[in-house]
Write a protein that holds these residues in place. Structure first.
Motif, short mmCIF file in Angstrom:
data_model
loop_
_atom_site.label_atom_id
_atom_site.label_comp_id
_atom_site.label_asym_id
_atom_site.label_seq_id
_atom_site.Cartn_x
_atom_site.Cartn_y
_atom_site.Cartn_z
N MET A 462 0.89 -1.39 0.05
CA MET A 462 -0.24 0.03 0.52
C MET A 462 0.89 0.85 0.22
O MET A 462 1.07 1.98 0.87
N ALA A 463 1.95 1.17 -0.91
CA ALA A 463 3.13 2.48 -0.89
C ALA A 463 3.66 2.56 -2.70
O ALA A 463 3.38 1.25 -3.23
N VAL A 464 4.02 3.60 -3.09
CA VAL A 464 4.53 3.81 -4.37
C VAL A 464 5.06 2.98 -4.48
O VAL A 464 6.41 3.21 -3.57
N PRO A 465 6.02 1.75 -5.19
CA PRO A 465 6.92 1.27 -5.60
C PRO A 465 8.58 1.93 -5.54
O PRO A 465 9.31 2.11 -4.62
N ALA A 466 8.51 2.96 -6.38
CA ALA A 466 9.25 3.50 -7.05
C ALA A 466 9.78 5.34 -6.27
O ALA A 466 11.01 5.45 -5.13
N THR A 467 8.67 5.59 -4.91
CA THR A 467 9.44 6.69 -4.11
C THR A 467 9.12 6.30 -2.78
O THR A 467 9.49 6.82 -2.17
N GLY A 507 6.76 6.48 5.19
CA GLY A 507 7.22 5.62 4.43
C GLY A 507 8.35 6.01 3.79
O GLY A 507 8.96 7.06 2.73
N GLY A 508 9.76 5.84 4.26
CA GLY A 508 11.08 5.50 3.08
C GLY A 508 11.22 5.28 2.28
O GLY A 508 10.12 4.16 2.25
N ALA A 509 12.06 5.07 1.43
CA ALA A 509 12.67 4.86 0.52
C ALA A 509 12.33 3.09 -0.11
O ALA A 509 12.82 2.37 1.57
N PHE A 510 11.82 2.06 -0.92
CA PHE A 510 12.57 0.96 -0.60
C PHE A 510 13.76 0.34 -0.77
O PHE A 510 14.07 1.20 -1.90
N ALA A 511 13.79 -0.37 -0.32
CA ALA A 511 15.62 -1.17 -0.23
C ALA A 511 15.63 -1.70 -1.45
O ALA A 511 14.87 -2.20 -2.06
N THR A 512 16.91 -1.81 -2.25
CA THR A 512 17.26 -2.16 -3.75
C THR A 512 16.06 -3.35 -4.14
O THR A 512 16.27 -4.68 -2.57
N GLU A 513 15.28 -3.88 -5.10
CA GLU A 513 14.96 -5.63 -4.44
C GLU A 513 15.54 -6.68 -4.75
O GLU A 513 16.50 -6.55 -5.24
N GLY A 514 15.10 -7.87 -3.91
CA GLY A 514 15.40 -8.91 -3.65
C GLY A 514 14.66 -9.97 -4.49
O GLY A 514 13.27 -9.39 -4.54
N THR A 515 15.39 -11.08 -5.20
CA THR A 515 14.93 -12.13 -5.94
C THR A 515 15.01 -13.40 -4.84
O THR A 515 15.43 -13.51 -4.36
N PHE A 516 13.58 -14.79 -5.01
CA PHE A 516 13.85 -15.46 -4.52
C PHE A 516 12.80 -16.73 -4.98
O PHE A 516 12.19 -16.44 -5.52
N TRP A 517 13.25 -17.95 -4.39
CA TRP A 517 12.81 -18.96 -5.45
C TRP A 517 12.12 -20.01 -4.83
O TRP A 517 12.64 -20.22 -4.06
N VAL A 518 10.68 -20.49 -5.08
CA VAL A 518 10.21 -21.80 -4.43
C VAL A 518 10.28 -22.75 -5.10
O VAL A 518 9.19 -22.60 -6.73
N GLY A 519 9.91 -23.40 -4.78
CA GLY A 519 9.85 -25.79 -5.92
C GLY A 519 11.02 -26.09 -5.64
O GLY A 519 12.47 -25.60 -6.13
N VAL A 520 11.22 -27.00 -5.31
CA VAL A 520 12.35 -28.00 -5.75
C VAL A 520 13.09 -28.42 -7.40
O VAL A 520 11.82 -28.27 -8.05
N GLY A 521 14.23 -28.49 -7.33
CA GLY A 521 14.78 -28.76 -9.00
C GLY A 521 14.83 -26.80 -9.35
O GLY A 521 16.07 -27.07 -10.44
#
Length: 619
Positions: A462-467, A507-521
């Motif tokens: 519920m915030a603007v991702p860019a700012t 609200g402060g700036a969002f951190a640099t976006e992270g990525t994670f993966w779910v699923g065997v293999g």
């Protein structure tokens, strides 16, 4: 009553209520030298009482709009009104027709219920004489439509949103009763199943009406708890804290809290120590004065009453909180009845040097008052909406601008984002942010998680991702914790970030976006296992050795955390290790200071996997 802060504004108004206010302000002006924090700004809104309001940016134009419900003049017997004011800037609010149903003696709240990062709405209360309702509205690019969701009707109700089952979407906690059952109250969660479908979950029987309940994770264990106060039947007034757990069951803490009705509760970290304390205001007997209670969270399910002699309790009114003088600490405003013939309408500023709330400004008293704090003019200071009953058929609805001169900067972006995946569950974690006024432990954190870069469809920020600009005037969805447990994800790739929120709800700036993966293999999600994690001695009094094994070289970090989720000591940071590893903790923090006795967690992270164990310090 200090009214000199709005004296110039009152000169341009007419009508008996403004003449009375002007005379009072002129009479009392020489007695006070302090400039008021909140000054009358907009006085042209439709008068409401038995009202509720909420600030939210429904049209995504980066300013807060105002949604209101309540009773007013000009309607049929028992008719409720819905008044929606679009913020057009420069203190101009335009009344628009959203098609939402009008209610009185009810509630209206914004929330993103479908993960598209715009604000939907829930409205409950009395629509007409003998007609009560609960409606859920979908926001589609600034246009609301009835979702057709069938929720039970409620009056004398409160609402609180939170992810109580940790699946990412917002669930709804509601209190209240129905018109037909005048003595029956409910306390229920409506679990969000997606696509605007909800499952009703009973929390406590009997429930309450003429009261309030709020979600909050007071023990920072990752599962939402509930504070509740109100009438659980004729003469049975309660105030309780209900502790949540991973199975979705709530257990009452064995505390002796004064039972109150016509009450308000609020989870607030008033001392900025990183855990939620409890504010309660209400009445236990009509003929006795209303009371205000502050219960300090002393950990281990212990809450200690802290006397606040300057604060007058209220009933049949409202309690609002937020940092109104931009010193980083939460202040409070109360408006309501003290007794049947005396009233309170005061702003109290928290003094961190004394630990006390101090009377800072007296405002206009309105019966059945409603107050909402939000920075509607984007000047970094919290403003206020106020509505209620002034006199017979004289209902007020005003906006007060914060004229204090100290500005507020949003917090910095968090760093150190990491994720630990176990099957289809993930633990997201990060390092603390900083702020110009709010102490670091007093910050809350707000996540967004999506299946696309910048997405919110799993957890809405519920915030603007860019700012980082926040669309609602609330604390962050992760509370004070520096982690979030997200359960039951489908296999796939996820993108996430987190921002910090201060006590002015900036609200402060969002951190640099992270990525994670779910699923065997999925090879990116595999990691060199951390094996044979052990601690000896445990419990310990001076030193304890943490041992584990890595079969292959891997960059690791190892930190000690307390029960609040706060990092106490870093033992290793991004060092490449292999084989048998032994780390020693001496019971001191980063500054070399001895920590208190208690339970701590060692967390060893190899970037793709986390291993953790509890250890106990006893000196």
């Amino acid at each position: 009553m200090r009214k000199h802060g709005i004296k110039a504004r009152l000169l341009s108004l007419s009508g008996p209520k403004y003449i009375l206010l002007f005379l009072i302000s002129v009479y009392l002006f020489p007695l006070f030298a302090q400039v008021d924090y909140l000054s009358l700004d907009v006085d042209s809104l439709f008068g409401l009482w038995y009202s509720e309001s909420d600030w939210g940016d429904f049209d995504n134009d980066n300013d807060l709009d105002l949604m209101m419900v309540g009773y007013g003049l000009g309607g049929a017997n028992g008719q409720g009104f819905h008044k929606f004011y679009r913020n057009d800037g420069a203190s101009a609010f335009h009344l628009i027709d959203t098609g939402m149903l009008g209610v009185g003696n009810g509630c209206a709240r914004f929330a993103d219920l479908d993960g598209d990062n715009d604000l939907d709405a829930v409205v409950a209360g009395q629509n007409l004489f003998s007609v009560d309702t609960t409606r859920v509205y979908i926001n589609n690019n600034g246009t609301f439509s009835d979702s057709g969701t069938n929720l039970p009707p409620r009056v004398s109700t409160s609402m609180s949103f939170g992810d109580y089952d940790n699946d990412g979407d917002l669930d709804l906690l509601m209190t209240g009763g129905t018109i037909d059952e005048s003595a029956v109250g409910y306390l229920e969660i409506y679990r969000n199943e997606g696509s605007f479908s909800f499952t009703q979950v009973n929390v406590m029987t009997p429930g309450i009406r003429n009261g309030c309940a709020e979600f909050g994770d007071y023990n920072n264990d990752g599962w939402l708890d509930i504070a509740v106060a109100g009438s659980a039947g004729s003469g049975n007034y309660i105030t309780k804290i209900l502790k949540g757990n991973s199975s979705g069951v709530f257990t009452e803490l064995p505390l002796t809290l004064l039972g109150l009705r016509y009450s308000k509760v609020a989870w607030v970290d008033y001392d900025c120590d990183g855990d939620l304390d409890l504010l309660v205001s209400g009445s236990f007997v009509n003929e006795s004065p209303s009371v205000f209670k502050l219960y300090r969270n002393d950990n281990n399910d212990v809450f200690t009453e802290v006397s606040q002699t300057a604060v007058l309790g209220e009933r049949q009114g409202d309690l609002a909180w937020g940092d109104l003088n931009n010193d980083g600490y939460a202040d409070i405003v109360l408006n309501g009845l003290i007794t049947n013939t005396t009233t309170v309408a005061n702003l109290y500023l928290y003094n961190p040097q004394t630990g006390l709330y101090e009377d800072a400004q007296t405002m206009i008293y309105l019966k059945y008052a409603c107050m909402s704090l939000g920075d509607y003019n984007n000047d970094t200071k919290l403003d206020m909406s106020l509505s209620g009953h002034y006199d017979y058929q004289d209902y007020w609805n005003e906006l007060y601008c914060n004229s204090y001169t100290v500005s507020n900067a949003p917090p910095t972006a968090p760093t150190g984002l990491g994720a630990s995946i176990t099957r289809n569950d993930v633990l997201l974690y990060w390092d603390a942010a900083t702020d110009d006024h709010t102490p670091i432990p007093g910050l809350t954190y707000n996540l967004r998680v999506g299946t696309n870069p910048g997405g919110n469809d799993i957890i809405s920020g519920m915030a603007v991702p860019a700012t980082g600009w926040r669309k609602v005037a609330r604390t962050g969805n992760a509370g004070h914790k520096q982690f979030y447990m997200l359960n039951g994800l489908s296999n796939g790739t996820y993108h996430w970030s987190v921002q910090a929120i201060d006590n002015s709800f900036a609200g402060g700036a969002f951190a640099t976006e992270g990525t994670f993966w779910v699923g065997v293999g999925i090879e990116d999600n595999l990691a060199v296992p951390i094996e044979k994690l052990s601690i000896y001695p445990n419990p310990f009094s001076h030193n304890s050795t943490i041992s584990f094994k890595l079969k292959q070289p891997r960059q690791i970090s190892a930190q000690i955390y307390n029960l609040k989720g706060q990092k106490v000591k870093t033992l290793v940071q991004n060092e490449t290790c292999q084989g048998d590893i032994n780390l020693v903790w001496d019971g001191n923090d980063e500054q070399g200071r001895a920590v208190t006795n208690g339970i701590y967690t060692i967390r060893v992270d190899n970037d793709k996997q986390i291993a953790s164990k509890k250890l106990m310090l006893i000196k």
